[in-house]
Design a protein around this motif. Structure first.
Motif, PDB file in Angstrom:
ATOM      1  N   TYR A 242       0.848  -1.187   0.000  1.00 20.38           N
ATOM      2  CA  TYR A 242       0.000   0.000   0.000  1.00 20.38           C
ATOM      3  C   TYR A 242       0.887   1.243   0.000  1.00 20.38           C
ATOM      4  CZ  TYR A 242      -4.019  -2.952   1.139  1.00 20.38           C
ATOM      5  OH  TYR A 242      -5.013  -3.895   1.094  1.00 20.38           O
ATOM      6  N   PRO A 243       0.429   2.335  -0.593  1.00 17.18           N
ATOM      7  CA  PRO A 243       1.238   3.565  -0.582  1.00 17.18           C
ATOM      8  C   PRO A 243       1.427   4.065   0.844  1.00 17.18           C
ATOM      9  CG  PRO A 243      -1.000   4.002  -1.369  1.00 17.18           C
ATOM     10  CD  PRO A 243      -0.861   2.507  -1.288  1.00 17.18           C
ATOM     11  N   ALA A 244       2.637   4.488   1.141  1.00 16.61           N
ATOM     12  CA  ALA A 244       2.937   4.976   2.490  1.00 16.61           C
ATOM     13  C   ALA A 244       4.092   5.957   2.426  1.00 16.61           C
ATOM     14  CB  ALA A 244       3.290   3.814   3.412  1.00 16.61           C
ATOM     15  N   GLU A 245       4.010   6.980   3.258  1.00 16.57           N
ATOM     16  CA  GLU A 245       5.123   7.921   3.401  1.00 16.57           C
ATOM     17  C   GLU A 245       5.890   7.528   4.657  1.00 16.57           C
ATOM     18  OE1 GLU A 245       5.991  12.719   3.841  1.00 16.57           O
ATOM     19  OE2 GLU A 245       4.019  12.009   3.163  1.00 16.57           O
ATOM     20  N   ALA A 246       7.066   6.981   4.475  1.00 19.37           N
ATOM     21  CA  ALA A 246       7.800   6.396   5.585  1.00 19.37           C
ATOM     22  C   ALA A 246       8.594   7.435   6.354  1.00 19.37           C
ATOM     23  CB  ALA A 246       8.746   5.312   5.083  1.00 19.37           C
ATOM     24  N   VAL A 247       8.410   7.447   7.678  1.00 20.16           N
ATOM     25  CA  VAL A 247       9.273   8.235   8.549  1.00 20.16           C
ATOM     26  C   VAL A 247      10.114   7.325   9.446  1.00 20.16           C
ATOM     27  CG1 VAL A 247       7.698  10.196   8.539  1.00 20.16           C
ATOM     28  CG2 VAL A 247       7.517   8.502  10.370  1.00 20.16           C
ATOM     29  N   ASP A 248       9.653   6.079   9.650  1.00 18.76           N
ATOM     30  CA  ASP A 248      10.399   5.140  10.498  1.00 18.76           C
ATOM     31  C   ASP A 248       9.978   3.726  10.124  1.00 18.76           C
ATOM     32  OD1 ASP A 248      11.705   3.693  12.438  1.00 18.76           O
ATOM     33  OD2 ASP A 248      10.743   4.663  14.149  1.00 18.76           O
ATOM     34  N   THR A 249      10.889   2.976   9.511  1.00 21.34           N
ATOM     35  CA  THR A 249      10.563   1.619   9.075  1.00 21.34           C
ATOM     36  C   THR A 249      10.759   0.575  10.170  1.00 21.34           C
ATOM     37  OG1 THR A 249      12.804   1.315   8.201  1.00 21.34           O
ATOM     38  CG2 THR A 249      11.127   2.147   6.683  1.00 21.34           C
ATOM     39  N   THR A 250      11.210   1.010  11.343  1.00 20.06           N
ATOM     40  CA  THR A 250      11.402   0.080  12.460  1.00 20.06           C
ATOM     41  C   THR A 250      10.086  -0.632  12.785  1.00 20.06           C
ATOM     42  OG1 THR A 250      13.071   1.548  13.405  1.00 20.06           O
ATOM     43  CG2 THR A 250      12.141  -0.139  14.852  1.00 20.06           C
ATOM     44  N   GLY A 251      10.117  -1.954  12.841  1.00 17.42           N
ATOM     45  CA  GLY A 251       8.947  -2.719  13.255  1.00 17.42           C
ATOM     46  C   GLY A 251       7.926  -2.972  12.170  1.00 17.42           C
ATOM     47  N   ALA A 252       8.174  -2.515  10.930  1.00 21.83           N
ATOM     48  CA  ALA A 252       7.178  -2.693   9.871  1.00 21.83           C
ATOM     49  C   ALA A 252       6.910  -4.173   9.609  1.00 21.83           C
ATOM     50  CB  ALA A 252       7.643  -2.000   8.595  1.00 21.83           C
ATOM     51  N   GLY A 253       7.960  -4.984   9.613  1.00 21.26           N
ATOM     52  CA  GLY A 253       7.773  -6.418   9.388  1.00 21.26           C
ATOM     53  C   GLY A 253       7.003  -7.082  10.513  1.00 21.26           C
ATOM     54  N   ASP A 254       7.245  -6.646  11.744  1.00 20.06           N
ATOM     55  CA  ASP A 254       6.521  -7.206  12.888  1.00 20.06           C
ATOM     56  C   ASP A 254       5.048  -6.805  12.852  1.00 20.06           C
ATOM     57  OD1 ASP A 254       8.943  -8.307  14.105  1.00 20.06           O
ATOM     58  OD2 ASP A 254       9.472  -6.223  14.458  1.00 20.06           O
ATOM     59  N   CYS A 255       4.774  -5.580  12.395  1.00 15.39           N
ATOM     60  CA  CYS A 255       3.383  -5.149  12.253  1.00 15.39           C
ATOM     61  C   CYS A 255       2.701  -5.898  11.121  1.00 15.39           C
ATOM     62  CB  CYS A 255       3.314  -3.646  12.041  1.00 15.39           C
ATOM     63  SG  CYS A 255       3.732  -2.695  13.534  1.00 15.39           S
ATOM     64  N   PHE A 256       3.428  -6.170  10.030  1.00 16.42           N
ATOM     65  CA  PHE A 256       2.869  -7.044   8.990  1.00 16.42           C
ATOM     66  C   PHE A 256       2.470  -8.384   9.590  1.00 16.42           C
ATOM     67  CE2 PHE A 256       3.276 -10.702   6.268  1.00 16.42           C
ATOM     68  CZ  PHE A 256       2.521 -10.358   5.167  1.00 16.42           C
ATOM     69  N   ASN A 257       3.372  -8.971  10.375  1.00  9.75           N
ATOM     70  CA  ASN A 257       3.078 -10.262  11.006  1.00  9.75           C
ATOM     71  C   ASN A 257       1.793 -10.198  11.822  1.00  9.75           C
ATOM     72  OD1 ASN A 257       5.515 -11.125   9.954  1.00  9.75           O
ATOM     73  ND2 ASN A 257       6.600 -11.139  11.908  1.00  9.75           N
TER      74      ASN A 257
END
Length: 316
Positions: A242-257
């Motif tokens: 999905y389109p997103a404006e990233a300011v902090d990618t920390t934890g993105a994979g864990d949130c996907f999970n």
């Protein structure tokens, strides 16, 4: 009736996020930055918070220090209804701390693992953990802890719980092939694209997923800005990010999970679960802190409904 929808086993620590550090100071220098923020970190902790925000009953199993940071993590868990009775308190080490520089670009980290170093699969109270209908495990380190993970997985499966695992990065560089043995006991196995290619030794992610399907019937792979792919029961499903404006990618994979397993645990199919996972990942990167931007269930469904993202399916 199980007490919890999910019990999460793994790491919890403090994240210090440093914003605007354009250089790392040399000895004797001082660098002024835009902001330094305090958040709960650790892949298992971020996953737990994101899953609890979605309304599931979550318990956390890990080790924290007898210190102010440990108290902060417990209080943050309690704020979102996460049960903390399985957390042990250690006086041998302090709660872990990770300092992240420039989270919006190419991140750099300084990490003290702290009490997370003490977590052992062969010291868990599996009877207590089986109060969850599902168990999510992290912290697999290949050859060094493979046997305890195998014993834990076999014992929990015998107690009738479903299992998921996110392997994470292999610091040893071995990419131990015993991971495929562990996959056989998992109901959902999660990793990112780089990890999948390293473990299988293949160059193409779809080939890698076909290979892993020999060992686990349900594998989800995060593809970063390309979205994610799932191989379940021989059917490969892909969805773009999905389109997103990233300011902090920390934890993105864990949130996907968390989003993906929210779908799985609420009886949704692969398509909806994949949409939930990608949406949680996209919303996560829009705020500083691993789980700060993760949504509740109402916001998640509204986001998915308002952002069409086609699925690509094929029988393999």
């Amino acid at each position: 009736m199980k007490t919890f929808d999910a019990v999460v086993i793994g790491d919890a620590n403090i994240d210090l996020t440093v914003v605007g550090a354009n250089e790392i100071p040399l000895p004797g220098q001082e660098v002024l930055v835009d902001h330094v923020m305090l958040h709960v970190g650790g892949g298992a902790a971020v996953f737990s918070l994101a899953l609890a925000k979605l309304g599931l009953r979550v318990a956390f199993n890990g080790i924290l220090g007898d210190d102010m940071y440990g108290q902060y993590v417990r209080a943050h868990f309690a704020k979102y209804g996460i049960d903390t009775r399985m957390i042990k308190t250690s006086r041998l080490h302090q709660t872990g701390i990770s300092i992240a520089f420039n989270p919006d670009t190419d991140r750099s980290f300084i990490t003290y693992a702290g009490t997370n170093m003490e977590l052992r699969m062969d010291q868990l109270d599996l009877e207590q953990i089986s109060e969850g209908r599902h168990v999510h495990v992290t912290g697999y380190k290949g050859r060094s802890n493979h046997e305890p993970y195998m014993a834990m997985a076999k014992a929990l499966k015998a107690k009738g719980v479903t299992l998921s695992c996110d392997v994470g990065w292999d610091d040893s560089g071995e990419w131990y092939k015993g991971v495929f043995e562990l996959m056989r006991y998992m109901d959902v196995f999660l990793m990112n694209e780089t990890e999948a290619l390293h473990y299988t030794g293949l160059d193409d992610i779809e080939d890698s997923m076909r290979y892993m399907a020999q060992y686990c019937s349900h594998v989800a792979v995060k593809l970063g800005p390309k979205g994610a792919a799932v191989m379940k029961d021989g059917i490969l499903t892909r969805q773009g990010a999905y389109p997103a404006e990233a300011v902090d990618t920390t934890g993105a994979g864990d949130c996907f999970n968390a989003g993906y397993l929210f779908g799985f645990l609420t009886g949704q199919g692969v398509g909806d679960s994949l949409s939930y996972g990608n949406a949680c990942g996209a919303l996560s990167v829009g705020a500083y802190g691993g789980s700060t931007g993760s949504p509740d269930a109402e916001a998640l469904r509204a986001f998915v409904a308002g952002h069409a993202q086609p699925l690509k399916k094929g029988v393999e």
